[in-house]
Write an enzyme that holds these catalytic residues in place. Structure first.
Site, PDB file in Angstrom:
ATOM      1  N   ALA A 101      22.580   6.707  79.087  1.00  0.00           N
ATOM      2  CA  ALA A 101      23.145   8.060  79.027  1.00  0.00           C
ATOM      3  C   ALA A 101      24.665   7.967  79.175  1.00  0.00           C
ATOM      4  CB  ALA A 101      22.549   8.901  80.150  1.00  0.00           C
ATOM      5  N   GLY A 147      18.999   4.921  79.791  1.00  0.00           N
ATOM      6  CA  GLY A 147      18.332   5.874  78.899  1.00  0.00           C
ATOM      7  C   GLY A 147      17.922   5.239  77.574  1.00  0.00           C
ATOM      8  N   GLU A 179      14.686   3.685  78.252  1.00  0.00           N
ATOM      9  CA  GLU A 179      13.676   4.748  78.437  1.00  0.00           C
ATOM     10  C   GLU A 179      13.256   5.328  77.079  1.00  0.00           C
ATOM     11  OE1 GLU A 179      16.245   6.597  81.437  1.00  0.00           O
ATOM     12  OE2 GLU A 179      14.502   6.671  82.746  1.00  0.00           O
ATOM     13  N   GLU A 185      20.478   2.083  86.735  1.00  0.00           N
ATOM     14  CA  GLU A 185      20.951   3.364  87.298  1.00  0.00           C
ATOM     15  C   GLU A 185      21.249   3.313  88.790  1.00  0.00           C
ATOM     16  OE1 GLU A 185      18.693   3.013  85.022  1.00  0.00           O
ATOM     17  OE2 GLU A 185      18.769   4.626  83.556  1.00  0.00           O
TER      18      GLU A 185
END
Ligand code: NAD
Length: 684
Positions: free
Chosen positions: A63, A110, A113, A135
């Site tokens: 992200a 992300g 993911e 993260e």
């Protein structure tokens, strides 16, 4: 679509390639990227879908942290962003057509993911292909379903290693543990992904899958409990509970045994808690400062190329040592390096250590045997007091013993043999760079380049010019730093000890003073400071550095900054007992087992005459409030020194001082260093 390139064949098989444009080094899952993906999913019903990247070095690096940072003050917005992203990834997961991720390059956060939401994952054999969920390093937990989907694919234990231990896997390891279904040559990536999509439709993937069959571990309840409580214990031991994110991550992973919906809602709650924490705010803020330090052009000169051949003088005596660590970092970055020492024994040890580090890299599958051989071939060595071979080097790092006269003698000799355009940089820890340069004819091509120990691992390099240094010299030093993959902090003005050592040593000196004058217990001060967020308390740091080195550096710094180093501390003889020199002798303030620190060595007061009462551990002054007060004084000393650095114009940016002290000395990343927004002594 702005960020996704769509290709459709005649059978309605679609390839979506992510590309944030030529300006962006990495693909990121920005809000707009996800929105475009969502619009596509809502309006398309392909025969199959392949999600890939137009950048071979970056599938998706996660992200956009700047976007997340911008929303941290607004919990409602944080919740909305996360739920939207999870919703999109669930649409992929439940798509009625096969969705395959074709991955080349970084696949982190992300990005991973997103790949985990796909029905299969194919990876390219590319040196940059790397999987991870880092993260927790920025104070949050994976929030787009990663804590639920990763354990389902690779099992609890490995998921903990990746999410809590921040371990990154290359393509080969990812295949071994079943994270990806198969690994192929880069030119076969899309074709294999298409074959996989066809097979998924026909239920024939086993024929093509080379990875271990995916499975959800069937660990009994008590087994799971044991694994999770073991992970909590490890985190508490390593971080003293300073960081909430790793603990919340374990809790979220623990919920992955429930159904997906319940697990995702647990993840959401814990994600929100972490996002609202001061630790997340501070870690993300310092992450942004680090990015700035790595990308900005610090000096008033055109960017320069890294050296074609690096020289390093002084291999170092202990462990990997400074010179050999620098040489190892250079050959690992593909820079031909000549390592020289006055002593053949030191060179012999250096070569043995570098070769064994390369071998370990191969054993751990970080590099291939061919890469290790190529790196080894970049290293040449010499010894003695002749420097003719330095004619071919265009940048030389001086890392010999911290002795002003020796350094000056070496530099004037070296200057006779090097090319008229070569740069010399000193790695001095405690001397004023322009004093070191006094013997040089060409002072414009000299500066300071200060690495941290172990140099092959520590990412900070402090750079400083003297009043005579030419801006091009600094630009070339900066180019070398970046080529080594390190983070530079360039000082506005030179000073002895540069930034990190000035701050750290002033704190250590104060801690010693309190031990000598009021008999404060060193171990309690260390413990309090570590629970506050310092990676290592001042006494443990002294053990690690070695009493002999610490003694030398404190005395050297005392010469430059007499007001900061009380006489009692300067007179302290840390080297009275050669068998008690800290980690290198197995004991100092603590007992050491190799790299591992053990129990406090309570006999230190008898083993080294610190002129404090031997029963000082029993003094009233060890009341918790007093320990805390002393620890706060130590931190305040460091903060004062930081303020002096700004006032003297040594480094005018508070942010960069914080970055340097965090990367160089591990001082309170959770509080964003010594000037951080959360540095509020009254609160603690
Ligand atoms: P060290 O004493 O372990 O090693 C110094 C090396 O220099 C030895 O191998 C010695 O044989 C060699 N040497 C001495 N005189 C020489 C000469 N004239 N020509 C060639 N080689 C010579 O020291 P170290 O800890 O590796 O530190 C080296 C430098 O790096 C010092 O300036 C030190 O302040 C700085 N530094 C050290 C650390 C650290 O943690 N050790 C960290 C940052 C910077």
């Amino acid at each position: 679509m702005q960020f996704w390139k769509l290709e459709r064949d005649s059978s309605d098989n679609i390839v979506l390639s992510l590309d944030l444009g030529p300006e962006a080094k990495q693909n990121l899952l920005k809000a707009r990227v996800l929105e475009e993906l969502d619009e596509f999913l809502a309006n398309s019903r392909p025969n199959s879908l392949i999600i890939t990247s137009a950048k071979p070095e970056s599938f998706c690096a996660g992200a956009d942290i700047e976007e997340i940072r911008g929303s941290l003050n607004n919990p409602v917005l944080v919740k909305q962003i996360r739920e939207k992203a999870v919703g999109i990834l669930l649409k992929i997961r439940h798509a009625p057509y096969p969705v395959v991720a074709a991955i080349s390059g970084t696949c982190l956060g992300g990005g991973l993911e997103l790949a985990l939401a796909c029905h299969a994952r194919i990876a390219a054999k590319h040196p940059r292909t790397l999987f991870g969920l880092p993260e927790t390093s920025i104070g949050i937990i994976p929030g787009f379903g990663g804590t639920q989907t990763l354990p389902r694919v690779i099992g609890l234990t490995r998921a903990l290693e990746i999410i809590v231990g921040q371990k990154k896997l290359n393509a080969e390891t990812a295949e071994k543990c079943g994270l990806v279904d198969t690994v192929v040559e880069p030119d076969r990536l899309l074709a294999t992904a298409r074959t996989f999509a066809d097979c998924l439709r026909l239920g024939l993937t086993e024929r093509y899958r080379t990875a271990k069959k995916n499975r959800i571990e069937s660990i009994p309840y008590f087994g799971r409990k044991l694994i999770l409580s073991g992970a909590i214990k490890r985190v508490l031991k390593e971080t003293k509970g300073v960081y909430p994110a790793p603990l919340r991550a374990i809790e979220a992973i623990g919920a992955s045994c429930k159904n997906l919906e319940t697990g995702l809602s647990v993840e959401g709650k814990l994600f929100a808690e972490c996002a609202a924490s001061p630790e997340a705010r501070n870690l993300m803020s310092i992450f942004a400062v680090r990015n700035e330090a790595r990308s900005k052009n610090w000096v008033n000169a055109d960017p320069q190329k890294p050296p074609g051949c690096l020289g390093v003088v002084g291999a170092g005596k202990n462990g990997m040592g400074m010179g050999k660590g620098i040489a190892y970092a250079a050959i690992s970055a593909g820079i031909p390096t000549l390592l020289h020492d006055i002593s053949p024994d030191c060179i012999h040890d250096a070569v043995a250590l570098i070769e064994s580090a390369l071998k370990a890299g191969v054993a751990k599958k970080r590099i291939t045997p061919a890469e290790a051989a190529a790196r080894r071939a970049l290293l040449t060595v010499s010894w003695g007091n002749r420097y003719e071979r330095f004619r071919t080097t265009d940048f030389i790092v001086e890392a010999i013993t911290e002795n002003l006269e020796w350094k000056r003698a070496l530099l004037s000799e070296l200057e006779k043999h090097i090319s008229p355009s070569a740069i010399i940089a000193t790695n001095t820890s405690s001397l004023l760079p322009s004093e070191v340069a006094a013997s040089l004819q060409h002072k414009d091509r000299f500066g300071a380049m200060h690495f941290f120990n172990p140099a092959e691992k520590m990412e900070l390099v402090e750079i400083a010019g003297t009043p005579d240094t030419h801006p091009n010299t600094l630009a070339r030093t900066l180019a070398l730093t970046k080529a080594l993959g390190k983070t530079p902090v360039v000082l506005d003005k030179e000073c002895a000890g540069l930034v990190v050592n000035r701050i750290l040593l002033r704190g250590i000196a104060k801690a010693f003073l309190k031990m000598l004058t009021v008999g404060i217990d060193p171990w309690k001060v260390d413990d309090w400071l570590e629970r506050y967020g310092m990676m290592m308390g001042p006494f443990k740091t002294t053990d690690l550095v070695g009493f002999d080195t610490a003694d030398h550096v404190i005395k050297s710094m005392g010469r430059y900054y007499p007001d900061s180093y009380p006489k009692l501390v300067l007179d302290m003889e840390l080297m009275q007992n050669k068998a008690v020199l800290g980690k290198k002798t197995g004991k100092g303030f603590y007992f050491w087992d190799g790299e591992r620190v053990g129990e406090p060595n309570y006999r230190i007061f008898q083993e080294i005459n610190f002129k404090v009462r031997a029963d000082s551990r029993n003094l009233k002054t060890n009341d918790p409030w007093f320990v805390e007060a002393v620890a706060q004084i130590v931190l305040n000393e460091m903060r004062n020194e930081g303020s002096w650095l700004i006032a003297e114009g040594v480094l005018k940016s508070k942010d960069m001082i914080d970055l340097a002290i965090i990367l160089g000395a591990g001082i309170c990343p959770n509080r964003r260093g010594i000037f951080g927004s959360d540095f509020d002594l009254a609160r603690t």
